[in-house]
Design a protein around this motif. Sequence first.
Motif: not given
Length: 97
Positions: A74-78, A93-97
């Motif tokens: 998704s667009y929340d980087q998850g 799981c989330f990607h840190k920007v």
Amino acid sequence: EIVGTFRVETTDLADLSWCPDGSCICVIDSCLEYRMLIYSLDGRCLKTFQAYYDALGIKSFSWSPSGQLLAIGSYDQGIRVLNNLTWNSFAECFHKV
């Protein structure tokens, strides 16, 4: 030959995909809304999954080869992974920007 039809409860059906085992269909609403619906082949909505509201929605999704898992990006980087028994998220799981 068309065997049957049914309505989907979306604003704008952006994408859909058959489960690899042929048991259901995953429908993605507009990219402007995080909303995924799972339908049985006879048109019953088995699950509506929304991880959050009022933000951009689903970027991509993919079935596992067995059809037991569905990964949603998704667009929340998850990324959220759902199982086919409850259609609830069991891993994130989330990607840190």
